[in-house]
Design a protein around this motif. Structure first.
Motif, short mmCIF file in Angstrom:
data_model
loop_
_atom_site.label_atom_id
_atom_site.label_comp_id
_atom_site.label_asym_id
_atom_site.label_seq_id
_atom_site.Cartn_x
_atom_site.Cartn_y
_atom_site.Cartn_z
N HIS A 5 -10.83 3.86 -3.83
CA HIS A 5 -9.89 5.19 -4.35
C HIS A 5 -10.22 6.25 -3.49
O HIS A 5 -9.27 7.00 -3.21
CB HIS A 5 -10.13 5.39 -5.95
CG HIS A 5 -9.12 4.53 -6.63
ND1 HIS A 5 -9.25 3.34 -6.99
CD2 HIS A 5 -8.08 4.88 -7.44
CE1 HIS A 5 -7.98 2.75 -7.79
NE2 HIS A 5 -7.56 4.11 -8.03
N ASP A 8 -2.08 -0.60 -8.44
CA ASP A 8 -2.93 0.41 -8.79
C ASP A 8 -3.90 0.14 -10.14
O ASP A 8 -5.09 0.26 -10.15
CB ASP A 8 -2.10 1.76 -9.12
CG ASP A 8 -3.02 3.08 -9.44
OD1 ASP A 8 -4.16 2.85 -8.96
OD2 ASP A 8 -2.87 4.19 -10.32
N LEU A 47 -3.50 1.33 -1.65
CA LEU A 47 -4.48 0.64 -2.27
C LEU A 47 -4.55 -0.83 -1.76
O LEU A 47 -5.24 -1.75 -1.52
CB LEU A 47 -4.49 0.64 -3.90
CG LEU A 47 -5.11 1.87 -4.37
CD1 LEU A 47 -4.90 1.66 -5.86
CD2 LEU A 47 -6.80 1.97 -4.07
N HIS A 50 -7.83 -0.50 -10.36
CA HIS A 50 -8.65 0.14 -11.45
C HIS A 50 -9.64 -0.75 -11.88
O HIS A 50 -10.95 -0.71 -12.25
CB HIS A 50 -7.70 0.88 -12.47
CG HIS A 50 -6.92 2.16 -11.88
ND1 HIS A 50 -5.77 2.53 -12.43
CD2 HIS A 50 -7.05 2.77 -10.82
CE1 HIS A 50 -5.41 3.64 -12.03
NE2 HIS A 50 -6.07 3.64 -10.87
N HIS A 99 0.30 5.78 -3.63
CA HIS A 99 -1.01 5.39 -4.02
C HIS A 99 -1.28 3.94 -4.02
O HIS A 99 -2.16 3.24 -3.59
CB HIS A 99 -1.37 6.12 -5.15
CG HIS A 99 -2.80 5.78 -5.79
ND1 HIS A 99 -3.92 6.03 -5.19
CD2 HIS A 99 -3.25 5.24 -6.96
CE1 HIS A 99 -4.84 5.69 -5.98
NE2 HIS A 99 -4.80 5.17 -7.08
ZN ZN Z 1 -5.40 4.20 -8.80
#
Ligand code: ZN
Ligand code: NZQ
Length: 391
Positions: free
Chosen positions: A269, A195, A287, A199, A283
């Protein structure tokens, strides 16, 4: 570098034995009663609950509780907590847990001061300028929510998983004690790594030029995440590794690395949120499937950057290879690294059949298309990306 305003008002208290300061932080802002929001019970096993409760009591802060926030948190829990907060006339919300809990706390903080349905803030029908103050005790480093103005919630009725981003929900104070993450399941550490890296990618690959200082920072944080994820999977109780990892995940989405880069791409995302809205998937897992597929699909539109990433982060040696080869090897190595830390890297790995692709695309398409910045993606593009990530 693009023009920017950087204003991050969150006070971070970082390190061992810092959780006991939460009562003092809340009391000194004049709050006498707060709503404490938490998840499915990990804070009771790790001792965090007791530390927080003792600290609140010893500073004369009364509290009411709403537990039971599930991973991929849902709107009905937000509504339940808003009702409790109103009835009990609390003046602040305290989230104790991971991203799901903190995001719920932020949504509650907005909902208490809004007469309508708090979901309006996620669809932008309502753009809040005020919320109750939010305090945070973070127990899982991953999302960066402890120092950012975002919250992501799923509306179970419509199947939409949407984020909101408003300055009024920056936490007032966030406490990060990395030692309370010693007993995190390894899977959660891996999810957090993916994650946080994603980002950084949302900005790094978004196609904005003249971002040298931001790129150097991004690459440094990406390398550090890779190094310390590997250490943590070998020794989950390595404090230094937990601390390095924790601060990386905060930096990945607190506005620092992205200042001067514009708003980011965010297509990965948006596609991932459809996966974790529709399936029982974390999540970070979603990803790990979407990011390498998106990279393969968009690589030629930002070849120089993908080559730089391959060399600077994934340690691909150029030795006479073409740019395309170097960039492609970097993506393959990233995908292999995701797999090496236990992440699914295809829909098949996650048990999602290829036949589901149209349904996933329809879910993504509930928001306004196109999505993305480097490449503006419409339905056809999203289908192709998911096909790349299918098996
Ligand atoms: Zn994220
Ligand atoms: O619910 P409990 O019992 O607390 O257990 C949790 C949960 O099962 C457990 N856990 C948390 N801290 C622990 C622990 N277990 C042992 N020891 C500890 N110290 O970990 C599990 C996962 O927790 P969760 O909060 O769901 O994970 P995470 O922090 O990864 O948050 C994911 C959510 O955040 C959203 C994601 O979409 C997802 O809904 N995101 C939020 C963002 C933001 N606000 O900025 C940005 C991200 O891109 C992301 O979309």
């Amino acid at each position: 570098m693009l023009n920017f305003t950087f204003h991050n008002p969150t006070k971070i208290i970082f390190g061992r034995n810092t959780i006991g300061t939460i009562g003092e932080e809340i009391a000194k802002d004049g709050h006498k009663k707060v709503l404490m929001v938490y998840g499915m019970g990990s804070i009771k096993k790790t001792g965090v609950y007791e530390l927080v409760v003792n600290s609140l009591k010893s500073h004369g802060v009364e509290f009411v509780e709403v537990g039971g926030v599930k991973p991929n948190p849902v709107l009905s829990k937000v509504v339940e907590a808003v009702n409790v907060a109103r009835k009990e006339k609390v003046t602040a919300i305290l989230g104790v847990g991971g991203g799901s809990t903190i995001d719920t706390a932020k949504a509650v903080a907005v909902g208490v001061l809004y007469e309508g349905n708090v979901w309006d803030a996620f669809t932008k029908e309502y753009q809040p300028e005020k919320a109750l103050p939010v305090y945070v005790v973070l127990t899982l480093s991953a999302t960066g929510t402890e120092m950012n103005p975002n919250a992501v919630i799923t509306n179970e009725e419509t199947g939409e998983k949407y984020g909101m981003s408003y300055p009024c929900i920056y936490p007032k104070v966030s406490i990060i004690d990395p030692s309370v993450q010693f007993h995190l399941p390894p899977k959660q550490t891996a999810n957090g790594a993916v994650d946080a890296m994603a980002h950084i990618f949302e900005y790094y690959f978004s196609g904005v030029e003249n971002t040298d200082v931001q790129d150097e920072m991004a690459e440094g944080v990406l390398r550090t995440i890779i190094r310390y994820t590997e250490k943590l999977l070998n020794d989950p109780t390595d404090y230094e590794a937990r601390a390095q990892f924790a601060w990386c995940t905060t930096l990945a989405l607190n506005g620092f690395i992205s200042a001067g880069v514009g708003g980011g791409d965010w297509a990965c995302h948006a596609i991932e949120h459809a996966l974790s809205a529709l399936y029982d998937i974390a999540h970070g897992e979603g990803l790990a499937i979407v990011v390498p597929a998106w990279m393969k699909y968009t690589m030629m539109r930002n070849l120089k950057k993908f080559q730089r990433f391959a060399e600077e982060v994934m340690e691909i040696t150029p030795d006479g290879k073409s740019s395309v080869q170097i960039a492609a090897e970097g993506i393959e190595k990233l995908k292999a690294w995701f797999a090496s830390i236990g992440q699914p890297t295809t829909l098949k790995d996650a048990g999602i059949p290829r036949e589901e692709i149209p349904k996933i695309v329809e879910n993504v398409a509930k928001r306004t298309l196109p999505i993305g910045k480097l490449v503006k993606l419409d339905k056809e593009d999203i289908i192709r990306i998911l096909e790349i990530g299918a098996s």
